[in-house]
Design a protein around this motif. Structure first.
Motif, PDB file in Angstrom:
ATOM      1  N   GLU A 241       0.752  -1.718  -0.223  1.00  0.00           N
ATOM      2  CA  GLU A 241       0.238  -0.248  -0.037  1.00  0.00           C
ATOM      3  C   GLU A 241       0.743   1.339   0.420  1.00  0.00           C
ATOM      4  N   ILE A 242       1.765   1.763   0.877  1.00  0.00           N
ATOM      5  CA  ILE A 242       2.607   2.666   0.692  1.00  0.00           C
ATOM      6  C   ILE A 242       3.870   2.296  -0.699  1.00  0.00           C
ATOM      7  N   ILE A 243       4.107   1.285  -0.949  1.00  0.00           N
ATOM      8  CA  ILE A 243       4.357   1.852  -2.346  1.00  0.00           C
ATOM      9  C   ILE A 243       3.488   2.251  -3.370  1.00  0.00           C
ATOM     10  N   THR A 244       2.277   1.792  -3.288  1.00  0.00           N
ATOM     11  CA  THR A 244       1.132   1.918  -4.695  1.00  0.00           C
ATOM     12  C   THR A 244       1.216   3.574  -4.122  1.00  0.00           C
ATOM     13  N   GLU A 245       1.357   4.334  -3.290  1.00  0.00           N
ATOM     14  CA  GLU A 245       0.808   5.260  -2.707  1.00  0.00           C
ATOM     15  C   GLU A 245       1.685   5.974  -3.099  1.00  0.00           C
ATOM     16  N   ALA A 246       2.906   5.900  -3.115  1.00  0.00           N
ATOM     17  CA  ALA A 246       4.395   6.732  -3.196  1.00  0.00           C
ATOM     18  C   ALA A 246       4.583   6.842  -4.437  1.00  0.00           C
ATOM     19  N   LEU A 247       4.076   5.905  -6.038  1.00  0.00           N
ATOM     20  CA  LEU A 247       3.738   5.437  -7.158  1.00  0.00           C
ATOM     21  C   LEU A 247       3.031   6.334  -7.522  1.00  0.00           C
ATOM     22  N   LEU A 248       1.739   6.626  -6.895  1.00  0.00           N
ATOM     23  CA  LEU A 248       1.140   7.946  -7.586  1.00  0.00           C
ATOM     24  C   LEU A 248       1.016   9.356  -7.275  1.00  0.00           C
ATOM     25  N   MET A 249       1.298   9.353  -5.985  1.00  0.00           N
ATOM     26  CA  MET A 249       2.674  10.882  -5.737  1.00  0.00           C
ATOM     27  C   MET A 249       3.187  11.500  -6.515  1.00  0.00           C
ATOM     28  N   GLU A 250       4.135   9.884  -7.114  1.00  0.00           N
ATOM     29  CA  GLU A 250       5.373  10.519  -8.501  1.00  0.00           C
ATOM     30  C   GLU A 250       4.006  10.833  -9.305  1.00  0.00           C
ATOM     31  N   ALA A 251       3.214   9.518  -9.750  1.00  0.00           N
ATOM     32  CA  ALA A 251       2.406  10.101 -10.668  1.00  0.00           C
ATOM     33  C   ALA A 251       1.784  11.112 -11.366  1.00  0.00           C
ATOM     34  N   LYS A 252       1.330  11.794 -10.188  1.00  0.00           N
ATOM     35  CA  LYS A 252       0.425  13.118 -10.035  1.00  0.00           C
ATOM     36  C   LYS A 252       1.579  14.633 -10.580  1.00  0.00           C
ATOM     37  N   ALA A 253       2.895  14.400 -10.489  1.00  0.00           N
ATOM     38  CA  ALA A 253       3.371  14.970  -9.609  1.00  0.00           C
ATOM     39  C   ALA A 253       3.984  15.889 -11.349  1.00  0.00           C
ATOM     40  N   LEU A 254       4.176  14.895 -11.919  1.00  0.00           N
ATOM     41  CA  LEU A 254       4.591  14.918 -13.603  1.00  0.00           C
ATOM     42  C   LEU A 254       3.219  14.450 -14.098  1.00  0.00           C
ATOM     43  N   LEU A 255       2.223  14.688 -13.857  1.00  0.00           N
ATOM     44  CA  LEU A 255       1.354  14.905 -14.472  1.00  0.00           C
ATOM     45  C   LEU A 255       1.168  16.063 -14.631  1.00  0.00           C
ATOM     46  N   SER A 256       1.200  17.120 -13.707  1.00  0.00           N
ATOM     47  CA  SER A 256       1.211  18.426 -12.993  1.00  0.00           C
ATOM     48  C   SER A 256       2.043  19.106 -14.225  1.00  0.00           C
ATOM     49  N   LEU A 257       2.701  18.370 -15.346  1.00  0.00           N
ATOM     50  CA  LEU A 257       4.067  18.999 -15.732  1.00  0.00           C
ATOM     51  C   LEU A 257       3.737  18.294 -17.193  1.00  0.00           C
ATOM     52  N   PRO A 258       3.816  19.859 -18.048  1.00  0.00           N
ATOM     53  CA  PRO A 258       3.289  20.041 -19.252  1.00  0.00           C
ATOM     54  C   PRO A 258       4.004  19.396 -20.293  1.00  0.00           C
ATOM     55  N   GLN A 259       5.593  19.440 -20.080  1.00  0.00           N
ATOM     56  CA  GLN A 259       6.232  18.739 -21.202  1.00  0.00           C
ATOM     57  C   GLN A 259       6.450  17.580 -21.414  1.00  0.00           C
ATOM     58  N   TYR A 260       5.666  16.669 -19.794  1.00  0.00           N
ATOM     59  CA  TYR A 260       5.397  14.809 -19.803  1.00  0.00           C
ATOM     60  C   TYR A 260       4.018  14.114 -20.623  1.00  0.00           C
ATOM     61  N   THR A 261       3.840  13.889 -21.794  1.00  0.00           N
ATOM     62  CA  THR A 261       2.685  12.949 -22.271  1.00  0.00           C
ATOM     63  C   THR A 261       2.197  12.046 -21.235  1.00  0.00           C
ATOM     64  N   PHE A 281      -3.696   3.697 -11.761  1.00  0.00           N
ATOM     65  CA  PHE A 281      -4.003   5.100 -11.435  1.00  0.00           C
ATOM     66  C   PHE A 281      -5.500   4.965 -11.308  1.00  0.00           C
ATOM     67  N   LYS A 282      -6.100   4.699 -12.493  1.00  0.00           N
ATOM     68  CA  LYS A 282      -7.576   4.654 -12.577  1.00  0.00           C
ATOM     69  C   LYS A 282      -8.136   4.227 -11.448  1.00  0.00           C
ATOM     70  N   LYS A 283      -7.515   3.002 -11.261  1.00  0.00           N
ATOM     71  CA  LYS A 283      -8.480   2.015  -9.741  1.00  0.00           C
ATOM     72  C   LYS A 283      -7.765   2.095  -8.417  1.00  0.00           C
ATOM     73  N   HIS A 284      -6.708   3.561  -8.492  1.00  0.00           N
ATOM     74  CA  HIS A 284      -6.960   3.872  -7.014  1.00  0.00           C
ATOM     75  C   HIS A 284      -7.309   5.528  -6.760  1.00  0.00           C
ATOM     76  N   THR A 285      -7.866   6.113  -7.899  1.00  0.00           N
ATOM     77  CA  THR A 285      -7.919   7.634  -7.418  1.00  0.00           C
ATOM     78  C   THR A 285      -9.716   7.956  -8.682  1.00  0.00           C
TER      79      THR A 285
END
Length: 300
Positions: A241-261, A281-285
């Protein structure tokens, strides 16, 4: 692909839509040191997107309340409290009361490298890391002294360019916080808490490379089953659960950056199957990465 870029202070505008870099503060070494009353938050756009910074930052609350998420944990900061965070940790500013008063301050490691400041800071951060909580509730004496120091720092910063004097005030401030910590009961970690601390440190540095419990268990020289049981006892959550939470936080931070698809975000996270990343991502958010991105203002 690189790790999530950390924002330098002169790039902070997207975080809360506060244009610090557009002020005269820029000529005063914004990337090295900055202090401002919290009343500025009345103009802020909250909640912020998950982000990292290149500087240490702290908030002191004199009146009111604010809430921040650090990695995947939420912390309430109330009157007579400080929350202090080092560079790199993912943080999200969630909300504040309209009447919030106090100070925001950030500073680089280089700014305090000469003198006792860096040692004071390391001692403070070590204590915070062990208790896994970046907030400190100050006693009356330390609160009064720290508030006076911050008032002096803010007044000096607004009126002059004397960074050397500000550095000395900052040394004094960090010394006061360390003195407060030294009076608190010593933190004696259990075996489970020690492993949990090492596990969280590994996740911070390895989440974009390692996603499986077994990979972390191998680094800690324990079995996956033992790691899961240990982390559950220490934190109330499983290692997975902690690994997944950390992965999702990374994903959200990256998705906030316009240079990344979205595909590039998946690759940065070490996930080659973009469809799998989208499903995870959809399963957990509850929404897809694309839908999450649509809700973010990327116009900056």
């Amino acid at each position: 692909m690189k790790r999530i870029p950390q924002y330098k202070p002169d790039e902070f505008k997207p975080i809360l839509n506060l244009d610090w870099a557009g002020k005269t503060m820029l000529k005063k070494g914004l990337n090295e040191f900055f202090i401002e009353p919290l009343e500025v938050l009345s103009e802020a756009k909250t909640p912020s997107q998950p982000h990292r910074k290149t500087v240490n930052d702290f908030v002191f609350i004199k009146k009111g309340f604010l809430e921040k998420m650090v990695c995947s944990d939420t912390f309430a900061v109330q009157e007579n409290m400080i929350i202090l965070l080092p560079p790199y940790k993912i943080r999200t500013f969630l909300k504040n009361t309209p009447d919030v008063e106090g100070f925001y301050c950030h500073f680089s490691d280089d700014f305090i490298a000469e003198g006792p400041g860096l040692k004071y800071l390391q001692d403070i951060l070590s204590y915070i890391e062990i208790k896994n909580n970046p907030t400190l509730y100050l006693d009356e004496q330390h609160e009064e002294r720290i508030y006076l120091i911050l008032q002096q720092m803010e007044s000096l910063y607004a009126a002059t360019d004397n960074m050397e004097l500000l550095r000395l005030y900052l040394f004094t401030l960090l010394g006061e916080i360390r003195h407060f910590i030294e009076k608190l009961p010593k933190q004696n970690l259990s075996v489970n808490e020690t492993i949990a601390l090492k596990f969280r440190r590994l996740i911070t540095s390895q989440i974009q490379n390692l996603h499986a419990v077994k990979e972390y268990a191998d680094l800690l020289n324990v079995s996956p089953n033992h790691l899961n049981k240990t982390i559950k006892k220490a934190t109330g959550k499983t290692a997975s659960e902690i690994i997944t939470e950390a992965l999702l936080m990374e994903a959200k931070a990256l998705l906030s950056l316009p240079q990344y698809t979205v595909s590039e975000v998946a690759l940065v996270l070490g996930i080659e199957d973009v469809s799998y990343f989208s499903r995870l991502f959809k399963k957990h958010t509850g929404i897809s990465p694309s839908e999450y991105r649509k809700g973010i203002d990327l116009s900056y």
